[in-house]
Design a protein around this motif. Sequence first.
Motif, PDB file in Angstrom:
ATOM      1  N   LEU A  42       0.809  -1.214   0.000  1.00  0.00           N
ATOM      2  CA  LEU A  42       0.000   0.000   0.000  1.00  0.00           C
ATOM      3  C   LEU A  42       0.843   1.264   0.000  1.00  0.00           C
ATOM      4  O   LEU A  42       0.608   2.174  -0.777  1.00  0.00           O
ATOM      5  CB  LEU A  42      -0.938   0.005   1.211  1.00  0.00           C
ATOM      6  N   ARG A  43       1.815   1.334   0.914  1.00  0.00           N
ATOM      7  CA  ARG A  43       2.670   2.529   0.969  1.00  0.00           C
ATOM      8  C   ARG A  43       3.905   2.289   1.802  1.00  0.00           C
ATOM      9  O   ARG A  43       3.964   1.348   2.587  1.00  0.00           O
ATOM     10  CB  ARG A  43       1.896   3.722   1.493  1.00  0.00           C
ATOM     11  N   ALA A  45       6.766   4.239   4.404  1.00  0.00           N
ATOM     12  CA  ALA A  45       7.001   5.385   5.270  1.00  0.00           C
ATOM     13  C   ALA A  45       8.070   6.271   4.616  1.00  0.00           C
ATOM     14  O   ALA A  45       8.818   5.811   3.749  1.00  0.00           O
ATOM     15  CB  ALA A  45       7.448   4.917   6.644  1.00  0.00           C
ATOM     16  N   VAL A  51       6.525  -0.571   6.219  1.00  0.00           N
ATOM     17  CA  VAL A  51       5.739  -0.603   4.997  1.00  0.00           C
ATOM     18  C   VAL A  51       4.324  -1.049   5.330  1.00  0.00           C
ATOM     19  O   VAL A  51       4.126  -1.851   6.234  1.00  0.00           O
ATOM     20  CB  VAL A  51       6.362  -1.543   3.934  1.00  0.00           C
ATOM     21  N   ALA A  52       3.342  -0.501   4.621  1.00  0.00           N
ATOM     22  CA  ALA A  52       1.939  -0.880   4.822  1.00  0.00           C
ATOM     23  C   ALA A  52       1.552  -1.886   3.760  1.00  0.00           C
ATOM     24  O   ALA A  52       1.789  -1.673   2.571  1.00  0.00           O
ATOM     25  CB  ALA A  52       1.044   0.345   4.752  1.00  0.00           C
ATOM     26  N   ARG A  54      -1.559  -4.825   2.468  1.00  0.00           N
ATOM     27  CA  ARG A  54      -2.920  -5.347   2.583  1.00  0.00           C
ATOM     28  C   ARG A  54      -2.877  -6.841   2.301  1.00  0.00           C
ATOM     29  O   ARG A  54      -2.340  -7.283   1.295  1.00  0.00           O
ATOM     30  CB  ARG A  54      -3.857  -4.672   1.602  1.00  0.00           C
ATOM     31  N   SER A  58      -7.158  -6.947   5.346  1.00  0.00           N
ATOM     32  CA  SER A  58      -6.609  -6.258   6.506  1.00  0.00           C
ATOM     33  C   SER A  58      -5.371  -5.489   6.069  1.00  0.00           C
ATOM     34  O   SER A  58      -4.626  -5.940   5.199  1.00  0.00           O
ATOM     35  CB  SER A  58      -6.201  -7.254   7.588  1.00  0.00           C
ATOM     36  N   SER A  59      -5.172  -4.338   6.669  1.00  0.00           N
ATOM     37  CA  SER A  59      -3.954  -3.570   6.415  1.00  0.00           C
ATOM     38  C   SER A  59      -3.064  -3.680   7.646  1.00  0.00           C
ATOM     39  O   SER A  59      -3.538  -3.572   8.774  1.00  0.00           O
ATOM     40  CB  SER A  59      -4.279  -2.106   6.154  1.00  0.00           C
ATOM     41  N   ILE A  60      -1.779  -3.891   7.404  1.00  0.00           N
ATOM     42  CA  ILE A  60      -0.840  -4.051   8.499  1.00  0.00           C
ATOM     43  C   ILE A  60       0.477  -3.382   8.128  1.00  0.00           C
ATOM     44  O   ILE A  60       0.861  -3.361   6.964  1.00  0.00           O
ATOM     45  CB  ILE A  60      -0.630  -5.554   8.826  1.00  0.00           C
ATOM     46  N   ALA A  61       1.147  -2.813   9.121  1.00  0.00           N
ATOM     47  CA  ALA A  61       2.460  -2.208   8.918  1.00  0.00           C
ATOM     48  C   ALA A  61       3.510  -3.165   9.467  1.00  0.00           C
ATOM     49  O   ALA A  61       3.391  -3.657  10.591  1.00  0.00           O
ATOM     50  CB  ALA A  61       2.551  -0.865   9.622  1.00  0.00           C
TER      51      ALA A  61
END
Length: 76
Positions: A42-43, A45, A51-52, A54, A58-61
């Motif tokens: 997703l993205r 930092a 890092v993010a 999916r 669910s989204s997780i860093a």
Amino acid sequence: MFLSELKVGQRANIVHMHDMDPVMRKKLLNLGFLPKAQIELLRLAPMGDPVAIRCANSSIALRKSLVSKIKVELIA
């Protein structure tokens, strides 16, 4: 290819998780990071860590040191 090599927006399937602490591996498996699961970067930092991601709706860093141990196969 490893998850840390993906670019933002790319999707891949998990192949294997290498040299990971068994406790962390179990946590990721419980979150849906299973073999052949589809993930999306997703993205990043500003400094590139964390890092993010999916996975399984669910989204997780995750830290970059951890994602460099997850082998993936890019979806064309």
